[in-house]
Design a protein around this motif. Structure first.
Motif, PDB file in Angstrom:
ATOM      1  N   PRO A   1       0.795  -1.238   0.000  1.00  0.00           N
ATOM      2  CA  PRO A   1       0.000   0.000   0.000  1.00  0.00           C
ATOM      3  C   PRO A   1       0.823   1.282   0.000  1.00  0.00           C
ATOM      4  CG  PRO A   1       0.129  -0.864   2.223  1.00  0.00           C
ATOM      5  CD  PRO A   1       0.876  -1.843   1.350  1.00  0.00           C
ATOM      6  N   LEU A   2       2.157   1.168  -0.035  1.00  0.00           N
ATOM      7  CA  LEU A   2       3.009   2.344   0.062  1.00  0.00           C
ATOM      8  C   LEU A   2       3.297   2.960  -1.306  1.00  0.00           C
ATOM      9  CD1 LEU A   2       5.639   1.125   2.688  1.00  0.00           C
ATOM     10  CD2 LEU A   2       3.727   2.690   3.077  1.00  0.00           C
ATOM     11  N   ALA A   3       3.370   4.297  -1.335  1.00  0.00           N
ATOM     12  CA  ALA A   3       3.733   5.014  -2.556  1.00  0.00           C
ATOM     13  C   ALA A   3       4.610   6.205  -2.191  1.00  0.00           C
ATOM     14  CB  ALA A   3       2.495   5.479  -3.304  1.00  0.00           C
ATOM     15  N   LEU A   4       5.634   6.451  -3.002  1.00  0.00           N
ATOM     16  CA  LEU A   4       6.545   7.576  -2.813  1.00  0.00           C
ATOM     17  C   LEU A   4       6.258   8.620  -3.886  1.00  0.00           C
ATOM     18  CD1 LEU A   4       9.073   8.727  -1.315  1.00  0.00           C
ATOM     19  CD2 LEU A   4      10.443   7.628  -3.111  1.00  0.00           C
ATOM     20  N   SER A   5       6.082   9.870  -3.474  1.00  0.00           N
ATOM     21  CA  SER A   5       5.812  10.957  -4.414  1.00  0.00           C
ATOM     22  C   SER A   5       6.904  12.011  -4.336  1.00  0.00           C
ATOM     23  CB  SER A   5       4.452  11.605  -4.119  1.00  0.00           C
ATOM     24  OG  SER A   5       3.394  10.684  -4.270  1.00  0.00           O
TER      25      SER A   5
ATOM     26  N   GLY B   1       3.122   7.952   1.199  1.00  0.00           N
ATOM     27  CA  GLY B   1       1.714   7.717   1.455  1.00  0.00           C
ATOM     28  C   GLY B   1       1.427   6.243   1.647  1.00  0.00           C
ATOM     29  N   VAL B   2       0.393   5.951   2.446  1.00  0.00           N
ATOM     30  CA  VAL B   2      -0.013   4.569   2.681  1.00  0.00           C
ATOM     31  C   VAL B   2      -1.531   4.492   2.621  1.00  0.00           C
ATOM     32  CG1 VAL B   2       0.028   4.914   5.185  1.00  0.00           C
ATOM     33  CG2 VAL B   2       0.089   2.595   4.258  1.00  0.00           C
TER      34      VAL B   2
ATOM     35  N   LEU C   1      -9.247   4.977   3.452  1.00  0.00           N
ATOM     36  CA  LEU C   1      -8.397   5.884   4.224  1.00  0.00           C
ATOM     37  C   LEU C   1      -6.976   5.905   3.674  1.00  0.00           C
ATOM     38  CD1 LEU C   1      -8.076   7.728   6.717  1.00  0.00           C
ATOM     39  CD2 LEU C   1      -7.479   5.666   8.029  1.00  0.00           C
ATOM     40  N   ASN C   2      -6.469   7.119   3.462  1.00  0.00           N
ATOM     41  CA  ASN C   2      -5.088   7.316   3.018  1.00  0.00           C
ATOM     42  C   ASN C   2      -4.373   8.250   3.990  1.00  0.00           C
ATOM     43  OD1 ASN C   2      -5.035   5.949   0.251  1.00  0.00           O
ATOM     44  ND2 ASN C   2      -6.784   7.331   0.029  1.00  0.00           N
TER      45      ASN C   2
END
Length: 264
Positions: free
Chosen positions: A164-168, A195-196, A202-203
């Protein structure tokens, strides 16, 4: 013929339901200072409103409170990978107290025009977009500089594995007016956001944001650590809130905000 009509209507209903089921949840440029590479679907409208955004800064014996009311992005999807955006601030207020003096200013805020264009598909592990913008000076001289300015933002989002993890990352270059009004100079901003997704609705995110403004009158540098949360009651509605904390003397000490986004 009647049976054929019933079958056709049933197939149409199934098709519409399938399309609705396949539609991705709303993807807004709020909360947080990070800007996602996603755009509004073609033919759809999206309204993203900051209900209230309050910040406080204490320095040199003076306390400054700034409140932004109803900052709103009105977006329209013009194609499968591009949208146009109008950002407006109906009211901004600033109060300054210190040394026995008290000042209060209020004004309609500046207007920003943006165009976001996705360079990669939504399914790509690394998503990239171009987001050029121009600021139209509509705020008064106490809350704005009365100069046209612009810049280019390049939103980048990287999925971290299958979880569920994302790097921006959001590198930005701006062309700003000099403080004395007689020239222009460069500025840049950067956001590193993690972000998760906690389930489907829910984020949560945390980020570090930094800005460098190379005005000839003196370089300004701001840094903050930010946290935010977004809750999606439906695929087309998002509720959010966040807090930003200044990490140096030139950055507001604290900023709190909440907002709502809707797609239709």
């Amino acid at each position: 013929m009647r049976g054929l009509s019933i079958i056709s209507a049933t197939l149409l209903a199934w098709s519409s339901a399938a399309l609705a089921a396949d539609e991705q949840p709303i993807c807004a440029d709020r909360p947080s200072k990070s800007t996602g590479p996603c755009t509004v679907p073609k033919g759809k409208w999206q309204i993203e409103t900051g209900l209230i955004d309050w910040s406080r800064d204490k320095s040199d014996g003076q306390r400054t409170d700034t409140i932004i009311w109803g900052n709103t992005a009105i977006k329209y999807g013009v194609s499968g990978n591009a949208d146009i955006e109008l950002w407006v601030t109906p009211l901004e207020t600033m109060s300054m107290r210190g040394g026995g003096a008290h000042e209060h200013h209020s004004s309609f805020g500046d207007v920003v025009l943006r165009v976001k264009y996705e360079l990669t598909p939504d399914s790509a592990p690394v998503q990239v977009a171009l987001d050029p913008f121009v600021k139209i000076p509509t705020a008064n001289h106490q809350l704005g500089n009365r100069r046209v300015e612009g810049g280019l933002l390049v939103p980048v989002q990287v999925s971290l594995g299958k979880g569920p993890l994302a790097l921006s990352l959001d590198p930005e270059v701006d062309l700003l007016a000099d403080a004395d009004g007689h020239g222009r100079h460069m500025a840049t901003q950067q956001v590193v956001n993690l972000g998760v997704a906690v389930g489907d609705k829910l984020n949560l995110s945390t980020e570090v944001w930094a800005m460098w403004d190379w005005d000839p009158a003196g370089t300004a540098e701001q840094v903050s650590w930010d946290v935010s949360a977004a809750y999606l009651p439906t695929k087309d509605l998002q509720l959010d809130a966040g807090a930003n904390f200044g990490l140096n003397r030139q950055t507001p000490d604290v900023e709190l905000y909440t907002g709502v986004s809707v797609r239709f």
